[in-house]
Design a protein around this motif. Structure first.
Motif, PDB file in Angstrom:
ATOM      1  N   VAL A 289       2.289  12.063  -2.718  1.00  0.00           N
ATOM      2  CA  VAL A 289       3.020  12.039  -1.445  1.00  0.00           C
ATOM      3  C   VAL A 289       2.044  12.064  -0.269  1.00  0.00           C
ATOM      4  O   VAL A 289       2.209  11.328   0.719  1.00  0.00           O
ATOM      5  N   LEU A 290       1.005  12.901  -0.345  1.00  0.00           N
ATOM      6  CA  LEU A 290       0.010  12.981   0.726  1.00  0.00           C
ATOM      7  C   LEU A 290      -0.707  11.641   0.893  1.00  0.00           C
ATOM      8  O   LEU A 290      -0.883  11.152   2.023  1.00  0.00           O
ATOM      9  N   THR A 292       0.400   8.694   0.001  1.00  0.00           N
ATOM     10  CA  THR A 292       1.367   7.720   0.505  1.00  0.00           C
ATOM     11  C   THR A 292       1.525   7.843   2.012  1.00  0.00           C
ATOM     12  O   THR A 292       1.590   6.842   2.737  1.00  0.00           O
ATOM     13  N   PHE A 293       1.593   9.078   2.505  1.00  0.00           N
ATOM     14  CA  PHE A 293       1.713   9.307   3.952  1.00  0.00           C
ATOM     15  C   PHE A 293       0.522   8.706   4.695  1.00  0.00           C
ATOM     16  O   PHE A 293       0.685   8.039   5.721  1.00  0.00           O
ATOM     17  N   PHE A 296       0.711   4.822   4.733  1.00  0.00           N
ATOM     18  CA  PHE A 296       1.746   4.269   5.602  1.00  0.00           C
ATOM     19  C   PHE A 296       1.391   4.382   7.089  1.00  0.00           C
ATOM     20  O   PHE A 296       1.989   3.707   7.916  1.00  0.00           O
ATOM     21  N   SER A 297       0.436   5.233   7.424  1.00  0.00           N
ATOM     22  CA  SER A 297       0.117   5.467   8.836  1.00  0.00           C
ATOM     23  C   SER A 297      -1.094   4.637   9.262  1.00  0.00           C
ATOM     24  O   SER A 297      -2.190   4.819   8.744  1.00  0.00           O
ATOM     25  N   GLU A 305      -9.058  11.199   6.701  1.00  0.00           N
ATOM     26  CA  GLU A 305      -8.056  11.288   5.649  1.00  0.00           C
ATOM     27  C   GLU A 305      -8.724  11.383   4.278  1.00  0.00           C
ATOM     28  O   GLU A 305      -8.255  12.102   3.390  1.00  0.00           O
TER      29      GLU A 305
END
Length: 323
Positions: A289-290, A292-293, A296-297, A305
């Protein structure tokens, strides 16, 4: 087997796995490009399968030998390493451009396969039937990706657009190069099988000598050892500016690990999740999830990151050891 001998077995196994995966990836990727498959799909399928092949042979051997926690820990630990360590290192070294198709097609498949594995393990065992479902999933995923890529290549030809340089070069390769590529594939597979045997035998021996659970060994030593091909491939791809192959290899490898590795391993023998509870599964999903976030940004990864992912992975290793 003494502790020193076990470590030597593991070290020799890792060397053979890395060399075998490198040969397999080089040969298979060149052959795939020759048949008009784009670099992104090469990363998501051929490179992902090639770099996941150590996990496959290690997990199948472990499952057949009754070391289910090693097989399952290997896959879950490798998935966490692929995101925290491999994507983290690559993003920290060089920002990676994110292809839209990766976000809309392959990342959801990755997260969905993780949730499916978690659901199957709810009763503490992954049955051969459930393994068969996962294995069918990897066949469909690969077919879908390859057919989509070939349609894109055909459309580019009909529109008189230039094909990716890598595809054009591969299509123009002489026959002797094709024979060499086939030889690399088979030679790589042979080294993978031999290396997997050494790695599993050494890891199980260490667990028995130190009194550490096979699950922890699978989640750490075996997982990191079998993830070295992904790490090497992704760093090289990122350094050369091939972000689509770097990210595609990492995301695709996670899909292959669950559908194409633990699936066939469970078909070979049911896998029990002894020592691998919901917290570890939650870490894997949370890392997905991390990542993916971040993907997407902004349309590309940023160095900070990458450092966040690396920090999260270091925290995960500390938690495993501390607990």
């Amino acid at each position: 087997m003494t502790l020193t001998q076990s470590l030597l077995y593991m070290g020799g196994g890792v060397v053979l796995l890395v060399a075998g995966a490198e040969a397999l990836v080089r040969g298979a990727a060149a052959l795939a490009l020759r048949f008009g498959i784009t670099p992104l799909v090469v990363g998501l399928t051929v490179v992902a399968f090639g770099t996941s092949s150590p996990e496959l042979v290690v997990s199948v051997k472990a499952a057949i030998g009754g070391n289910g926690p090693v097989a399952l820990g290997n896959v879950i630990g490798s998935n966490i390493a692929n995101l925290g360590l491999i994507v983290g290192v690559s993003a920290a070294l060089s920002p990676l451009a994110v292809d839209r198709r990766l976000l809309t097609r392959d990342v959801p498949v990755m997260v969905g396969s993780m949730l499916l594995l978690w659901a199957f393990l709810g009763n503490g065992v992954l049955s051969s039937f459930e393994g068969g479902i996962l294995a069918c999933g990897i066949v469909l995923y690969t077919f879908w990706g390859v057919m989509s890529s070939r349609r894109e290549t055909k459309a580019a030809r009909e529109a008189s657009e230039d094909l990716p340089i890598a595809v054009e070069d591969a299509m123009a390769a002489p026959v002797w190069k094709v024979a060499l590529q086939v030889g690399l594939v088979f030679g790589g597979l042979a080294m993978l099988v031999l290396g997997a045997g050494y790695l599993v035998d050494g890891a199980v021996s260490i667990a028995q000598t130190l009194g550490v659970s096979e699950a922890i060994i699978g989640l750490t030593l075996v997982a990191i050892g079998t993830s070295l091909p992904e790490l090497a491939t992704t760093i090289v791809a990122a350094a050369r500016g091939h972000g689509e192959i770097a990210l595609g290899g990492a995301i695709g490898s996670n899909v292959f690990n669950i559908l194409g590795v633990i699936g066939p391993a469970a078909i070979a023998a049911p896998i029990y999740s002894e020592g691998i509870g919901w917290p570890v599964m939650a870490v894997m999903l949370g890392m997905a999830v991390l990542t993916t976030f971040f993907l997407f940004s902004g349309g590309k990864t940023r160095r900070w990151e990458g450092f966040v992912l690396l920090t999260a992975y270091a925290g995960y290793l500390w938690w495993l050891v501390a607990v």
